[in-house]
Design an enzyme around this catalytic site. Structure first.
Site, short mmCIF file in Angstrom:
data_model
loop_
_atom_site.label_atom_id
_atom_site.label_comp_id
_atom_site.label_asym_id
_atom_site.label_seq_id
_atom_site.Cartn_x
_atom_site.Cartn_y
_atom_site.Cartn_z
N MET A 30 44.18 31.80 43.60
CA MET A 30 44.54 30.92 42.62
C MET A 30 45.86 31.75 42.13
SD MET A 30 41.30 30.04 40.64
CE MET A 30 40.86 31.54 39.70
N GLY A 36 45.57 43.05 46.89
CA GLY A 36 44.23 42.60 47.62
C GLY A 36 44.33 41.31 48.26
N HIS A 37 44.96 40.37 47.84
CA HIS A 37 45.42 39.22 48.37
C HIS A 37 46.10 39.32 49.58
CE1 HIS A 37 45.12 37.53 44.09
NE2 HIS A 37 44.07 36.70 44.68
N GLN A 61 36.46 25.48 38.14
CA GLN A 61 35.57 26.79 37.97
C GLN A 61 35.63 27.52 36.74
OE1 GLN A 61 37.77 28.30 41.58
NE2 GLN A 61 37.53 30.10 40.82
N GLY A 149 37.73 38.58 49.75
CA GLY A 149 37.59 39.84 49.32
C GLY A 149 36.07 40.10 48.74
N GLN A 150 35.82 41.39 48.98
CA GLN A 150 34.35 41.93 48.57
C GLN A 150 34.30 42.02 47.12
OE1 GLN A 150 32.61 45.68 50.17
NE2 GLN A 150 31.83 45.52 48.15
N MET A 186 41.68 45.71 42.04
CA MET A 186 42.95 44.90 41.85
C MET A 186 42.41 43.36 41.54
SD MET A 186 45.90 45.96 44.63
CE MET A 186 46.36 47.72 44.56
N SER A 187 42.90 42.91 40.50
CA SER A 187 42.48 41.54 40.29
C SER A 187 43.67 40.80 39.37
CB SER A 187 41.47 41.62 39.26
OG SER A 187 41.32 40.16 38.41
N ARG A 189 43.65 39.22 36.85
CA ARG A 189 43.32 39.13 35.62
C ARG A 189 43.90 40.62 34.92
NH1 ARG A 189 38.77 35.78 36.59
NH2 ARG A 189 38.57 34.25 35.14
O1 PAF Z 1 38.62 34.10 44.25
C1 PAF Z 1 39.37 33.02 43.84
O2 PAF Z 1 40.62 33.26 43.59
C2 PAF Z 1 38.93 31.62 43.87
O3 PAF Z 1 37.57 31.77 43.13
C3 PAF Z 1 39.14 30.90 45.00
C4 PAF Z 1 38.01 31.25 46.11
C5 PAF Z 1 40.33 30.84 45.33
C6 PAF Z 1 38.46 29.38 44.61
O4 PAF Z 1 39.41 28.68 43.92
#
Ligand code: PAF
Length: 281
Positions: A30, A36-37, A61, A149-150, A186-187, A189
């Site tokens: 997102m 992390g990504h 979501q 990611g876990q 890491m997030s 947010r």
């Molecule tokens: O983990 C996320 O960033 C989201 O939930 C995902 C898997 C991209 C779905 O929108």
């Protein structure tokens, strides 16, 4: 890196991409990308001929609309980071592209207990939204492997379940949580935390570590209560849950015996930012 914004353009491009269906790694995101990504991108690139990622802040979501409004958007930065990490294709759709008939009355998935326990309980409909978007993304991207990611432990279980329910042929690989030097997971947010809050938020990692260290000798419920109290003392404004559970169904572990599979999960608010983390025990 090629940037594509429509499913049609993406499908046309992938059709012409030699060997794509045999060896392609997909990292859905997102945006507001962090290490992390990028570790997922790097791994996907190392293990596949092609690496493809998506940036899409999925409205279905977010059970809390204000969370959606505040979700950080850093797209030009994200594009740069993806390029540097070696991503080949970025899918960057609009809401209209992903949900041409709108976002209400969408399909639902039979997720069982996953939808009522922990994140499922505290974020009603969140996992339906995750399934709705990941299903659409997988149908559009059709990768051979999906990288997750876990940190989002329950999300991984939910996505696996959705893939099984709809019978998609994609392998799922889970990579470990990347952490700041102080242990904070890491997030995206974290961008909304002040410097002080970032420091305080590392208490989640410390409490998970405390649980791991003591689970052999102290009962799961006592450890959960102790960790909850210590999170509040460390500056968290509220704690949705600290839970020591079985990894296959998220049911509470009643009596821990050394060597049994178990995972500790936490969700707590630092100010108005909700953070989650987990540790395999
Ligand atoms: O983990 C996320 O960033 C989201 O939930 C995902 C898997 C991209 C779905 O929108």
């Amino acid at each position: 890196m090629i940037i594509l914004r429509t499913v049609e353009a993406l499908r046309a491009c992938l059709k012409e991409t030699e060997g794509y269906s045999r060896s392609s790694g997909f990292v859905p995101t997102m945006g507001a990308l962090h290490e992390g990504h990028l570790s997922l991108i790097v791994q996907s690139k190392a293990e596949n001929r092609y690496c493809i990622s998506s940036v899409f802040v999925n409205p279905t979501q977010f059970n809390d609309p204000s969370d959606f409004d505040k979700y950080p958007v850093t797209i030009s930065d994200d594009i740069k980071k993806l390029e540097e990490a070696g991503c080949d294709i970025l899918f960057l759709p609009s809401v209209k592209e992903m949900y041409p008939a709108g976002t209400s009355g969408l399909e639902t998935y039979a997720l069982g207990n996953l939808e009522t326990r922990l994140e499922g309980f505290y974020r009603p409909n969140h996992f339906q939204g995750v399934c709705q978007v990941v299903y659409r993304l997988l149908k559009a991207v059709q990768p051979s492997t999906l990288y997750l990611g876990q940190k989002d432990f329950q999300q991984v279980m939910v996505i696996r379940k959705m893939i099984e329910l709809v019978g998609l042929a994609v392998e799922v690989k889970i990579l470990p949580t990347m952490r700041e030097a102080n242990g904070l997971a890491m997030s995206s947010r974290n961008l909304r935390l002040s410097v002080l809050e970032r420091r305080q938020a590392s208490a989640i990692y410390q409490e998970l570590q405390m649980i791991k260290d003591q689970v052999d000798s102290v009962s799961p419920r006592k450890l959960e209560e102790l960790a909850r109290q210590q999170l509040l003392d460390a500056g968290f404004s509220s704690v949705d849950y600290v839970a020591i559970v079985q990894p296959h169904d998220l049911a509470p572990v009643e009596n821990y015996t050394p060597g049994m599979p178990a995972v500790a999960l936490v969700a707590a608010y630092m100010g108005d930012v909700r953070l989650i983390d987990n540790m395999i025990l």
